[in-house]
Design a protein around this motif. Structure first.
Motif, mmCIF file in Angstrom:
data_model
loop_
_atom_site.group_PDB
_atom_site.id
_atom_site.type_symbol
_atom_site.label_atom_id
_atom_site.label_comp_id
_atom_site.label_asym_id
_atom_site.label_seq_id
_atom_site.Cartn_x
_atom_site.Cartn_y
_atom_site.Cartn_z
ATOM 1 N N GLU A 1 5.751 2.517 0.961
ATOM 2 C CA GLU A 1 4.582 2.316 0.113
ATOM 3 C C GLU A 1 3.309 2.707 0.847
ATOM 4 O OE1 GLU A 1 4.380 2.023 -2.859
ATOM 5 O OE2 GLU A 1 2.341 1.335 -3.238
ATOM 6 N N GLY A 2 2.515 3.562 0.222
ATOM 7 C CA GLY A 2 1.241 3.965 0.804
ATOM 8 C C GLY A 2 1.333 5.121 1.774
ATOM 9 N N GLU A 3 2.538 5.515 2.155
ATOM 10 C CA GLU A 3 2.685 6.635 3.087
ATOM 11 C C GLU A 3 2.471 7.952 2.333
ATOM 12 O OE1 GLU A 3 3.181 6.696 6.355
ATOM 13 O OE2 GLU A 3 3.305 4.532 6.621
ATOM 14 N N LYS A 4 1.785 8.865 2.987
ATOM 15 C CA LYS A 4 1.459 10.138 2.333
ATOM 16 C C LYS A 4 2.604 11.141 2.431
ATOM 17 C CE LYS A 4 -2.659 8.479 1.618
ATOM 18 N NZ LYS A 4 -2.106 7.103 1.679
ATOM 19 N N GLN A 5 3.490 10.928 3.393
ATOM 20 C CA GLN A 5 4.598 11.875 3.554
ATOM 21 C C GLN A 5 5.947 11.182 3.427
ATOM 22 O OE1 GLN A 5 1.920 12.116 6.251
ATOM 23 N NE2 GLN A 5 2.323 14.139 7.111
ATOM 24 N N SER B 1 6.883 6.865 14.609
ATOM 25 C CA SER B 1 6.613 5.464 14.279
ATOM 26 C C SER B 1 7.691 4.964 13.312
ATOM 27 C CB SER B 1 5.235 5.361 13.617
ATOM 28 O OG SER B 1 4.937 4.029 13.280
ATOM 29 N N LYS C 1 8.778 1.794 10.649
ATOM 30 C CA LYS C 1 8.397 0.573 9.932
ATOM 31 C C LYS C 1 9.665 -0.134 9.497
ATOM 32 C CE LYS C 1 4.014 1.573 7.660
ATOM 33 N NZ LYS C 1 3.441 1.834 6.323
ATOM 34 N N PRO D 1 3.393 -2.898 -8.001
ATOM 35 C CA PRO D 1 2.932 -2.822 -6.603
ATOM 36 C C PRO D 1 2.240 -4.101 -6.118
ATOM 37 C CG PRO D 1 1.346 -1.717 -7.986
ATOM 38 C CD PRO D 1 2.439 -2.225 -8.903
ATOM 39 N N ARG E 1 2.110 -8.146 -4.972
ATOM 40 C CA ARG E 1 2.959 -9.177 -4.379
ATOM 41 C C ARG E 1 2.461 -10.502 -4.922
ATOM 42 N NH1 ARG E 1 6.001 -7.456 -0.049
ATOM 43 N NH2 ARG E 1 5.373 -5.483 0.891
ATOM 44 N N GLN F 1 -0.927 -0.052 10.148
ATOM 45 C CA GLN F 1 0.148 0.720 9.507
ATOM 46 C C GLN F 1 0.876 -0.128 8.461
ATOM 47 O OE1 GLN F 1 2.791 3.245 11.818
ATOM 48 N NE2 GLN F 1 1.385 3.264 13.550
ATOM 49 N N CYS F 2 1.139 -1.385 8.811
ATOM 50 C CA CYS F 2 1.887 -2.255 7.888
ATOM 51 C C CYS F 2 1.095 -2.574 6.628
ATOM 52 C CB CYS F 2 2.282 -3.560 8.584
ATOM 53 S SG CYS F 2 3.538 -3.310 9.855
ATOM 54 N N GLU G 1 -1.037 -0.496 5.190
ATOM 55 C CA GLU G 1 -1.311 0.728 4.441
ATOM 56 C C GLU G 1 -0.568 0.712 3.099
ATOM 57 O OE1 GLU G 1 -3.523 2.711 4.729
ATOM 58 O OE2 GLU G 1 -2.945 4.411 3.482
ATOM 59 N N GLY G 2 -1.327 0.925 2.035
ATOM 60 C CA GLY G 2 -0.727 1.001 0.705
ATOM 61 C C GLY G 2 -0.565 -0.344 0.027
ATOM 62 N N GLU G 3 -0.758 -1.434 0.751
ATOM 63 C CA GLU G 3 -0.623 -2.756 0.138
ATOM 64 C C GLU G 3 -1.854 -3.052 -0.725
ATOM 65 O OE1 GLU G 3 1.908 -4.926 0.202
ATOM 66 O OE2 GLU G 3 3.178 -3.740 1.531
ATOM 67 N N PRO H 1 -4.937 9.296 7.200
ATOM 68 C CA PRO H 1 -3.710 8.701 6.675
ATOM 69 C C PRO H 1 -2.479 9.596 6.787
ATOM 70 C CG PRO H 1 -4.983 9.604 4.869
ATOM 71 C CD PRO H 1 -5.772 9.870 6.122
#
Lengths: 377, 377
Positions: free
Chosen positions: A151-155, A245, A247, A266, A268, B148-149, B151-153, B266
């Motif tokens: 989630e939120g990663e561009k790649q 990296s 996760k 999306p 929580r 990083q964790c 990101e996107g939340e 990002p």
């Protein structure tokens, strides 16, 4: 945001179905049950209908517990009904395939717990989802973990690391495995789940099927999916990115957590009924490579996934039939991979199959397994 | 996307500065060095200027290695220069404060490795960043992991779990710690870092400062930041969300990884020179609670953070002075928390301080520590 989502649960009396109802009960301001579909557990379905008062029901039973306020729908009608916002696909086996396709074609949010539909028909399901814009949120804890990490990663991810508890027979030799009973195999060390998936966890077939699921859900080559045994089931899976990296998503081994995320994504939602990790009591997390020798189902599944076509459908059908035979004590634990391996090897795969070809493969393979063990009932 | 970002490195001859240059050297199609600023290591700065040919330089040395193609700028001028896209703030101690503020006011991408500026002036830095739209990407491996964790939340974290290696003296009693030498304290078990931060890692002051940093960077109450000792330094930190789900970021303990992410965010960039986790060799990850008795700096820092005002500035100045005294063998290892504790306790805090008041606190506290040990040089 803030409105109440209407949820249809296909497979409401199974383990995932019941836990989905627990999550919805804890979050009545966000979710409401609009549809319940069950197999043969009419007693529990009747109870659920009384409590959740759905508009739509389905039951495999010939005398469904219908009343004036309930409309009886087929699984496919329910999965694609305009009033349904979220479809929780928690039926087991091939029964999930057609309603999954119906939900995806109707552009629904699909909280997908039915492993077999993606394994058997990943190509057509993911293609249809792309066309309709349907959002598939995986319920399996591993795929849910990967989904969260992405989630939120561009790649795209560079690599997926699927964790596995290793099941109750981790460390067993093939000789010792041959003597395993259904009672022993049904005692999973960390998860509460249905019978079929618990046996699949013991053979590691479950992990193999998850590799195929991950391949389709995350468009990931088989070579970039790695399995890592992690007995505590606290890290639910990991993703490695281009820069090295990694996760990971962690949580107590409790299916309500991924179920809730699959519903609320999306967002929580705070839910005090969900358990939390207690770092005062977590002293170590362990890892080891999987044992492909003692658990040949793992390799069988990955090979079937690589071959593609109708091979994964043959694998699923062979496995489901073999697990039934094992549970009724007609074959040994180690006969499961033997029968599945033979059935998949002899299967003549059809490339880019239609749902009908997939279901025909399913029926033929079940028949074949029964013939192989001399079951002509 | 795709264009070359111009990077100014303040503190280019230190550990983070040198590793930043390694990252940039590996990614010449994405980053270019426009500015280099150094303290007193003129020999290395000269070498770096020859290799990277920056437009701007700064040197604390009175005879900087300037040539016709280089413009000499102050740290603040460099940090806010219109031609600079990314400022890497890798100076140590209070020297980072004013250039950090200059970079933030100018709306730069700020890859922030200087801990002290956020600890001393977190309130004003985060407020200015919000106003200008400056993006702070933390370089510290822990905060980079949290970043990083998150990101996107869509929502804030419920809780932050800062991991800590525990340093070289994990498990030591206070008596044993009193005999520790600078040589022993400078041997960190997992990270290669500068001297000051290595000693701070041994006293756990470093982790305490990181709690204050996390408080400001992620707008997180001190009660919701937990420290967890994790000797392998593979999980760099974790975030717990409202639903109980936890995300962790993992990687080899190598500062180039968070440095690169702080530059490329990002996006993530493939970089074959970065190390990867090898799951064939990771058998276990361990966790234990921190020992607040043997490592009182941890509590001192958190208390100073809670008090706020100029207390964290007094803490930083006292610690930096005490560490210098320990490195020159004028005080014992266990004198560090004793001196820092006394200095902070006697400090009269100023609420919502200006940068000038913060720097005045710094100067006064250094003086005080020297008086306390009878150093009148």
């Amino acid at each position: 945001m803030g409105d109440i989502k209407q949820v249809a649960i296909l497979g409401s009396t199974g383990s995932i179905g019941r836990q989905t109802l627990e999550v919805i009960s804890a979050l009545p301001h966000r979710f409401s049950v609009i549809g319940l579909a069950a197999g043969k557990n009419t007693a529990l379905l009747t109870e659920q209908i009384g409590r959740f008062k759905p508009s739509f029901i389905y039951s495999q039973d010939k005398t469904p517990p219908i009343n004036a306020k309930c409309q009886f729908l087929s699984l496919e009608e329910m999965a694609s009904h305009p009033k349904v916002d979220i479809v929780v696909m928690a039926t087991s086996g091939k029964w999930g395939l057609k309603p999954t396709l119906a939900a995806v074609k109707a552009g629904k949010r699909l909280a997908l717990a039915n492993k077999e539909s993606l394994v058997m028909a990943g190509e057509v399901i993911t293609r249809e989802a792309k066309q309709s814009g349907a959002q598939i949120t995986p319920v399996d804890s591993e795929h849910n973990a990967i989904f969260q990490c992405l989630e939120g990663e561009k790649q795209k991810a560079a690599r997926i690391i699927l964790t596995a508890s290793g099941g109750p027979f981790r460390g067993y030799s093939p000789t010792r495995l041959a003597k395993v009973t259904p009672q022993q195999a049904l005692k999973h060390p960390s998860w509460r789940m249905g019978q079929k998936v618990t046996i699949d966890s013991a053979t590691l077939m479950n992990k193999g099927l998850e590799v195929i699921e991950a391949h389709w859900l995350f468009d990931m080559p088989f070579d970039n999916i790695r399995i890592l045994i992690h007995p505590q089931s606290i890290i639910h899976s990991m993703v490695e990115f281009a820069d090295g990296s990694v996760k990971a998503q962690l949580g107590m081994p409790d299916m309500r957590l991924p179920i809730q995320y699959a519903l609320s994504y999306p967002e929580r939602l705070g839910n005090p009924t969900l358990p939390r990790l207690d770092w005062d009591n977590i002293k170590e997390l362990n890892f080891e490579p999987p044992d492909f020798e003692s658990f040949p189902c793992l390799k069988l599944a990955i090979e079937a996934g690589r071959k593609g076509g109708t091979c994964p459908a043959a694998l699923c059908a062979a496995d489901e039939t073999a697990v039934e035979l094992f549970l009724s004590k007609r074959i040994k634990f180690t006969d499961i991979p033997r029968l599945v391996g033979q059935a998949v090897e002899e299967h003549k795969s059809i490339a880019h199959p239609t749902p009908e070809e997939i279901l025909a493969t399913d029926a033929q393979t079940r028949e074949k397994i029964k013939q192989m063990v001399g079951d002509n009932r």
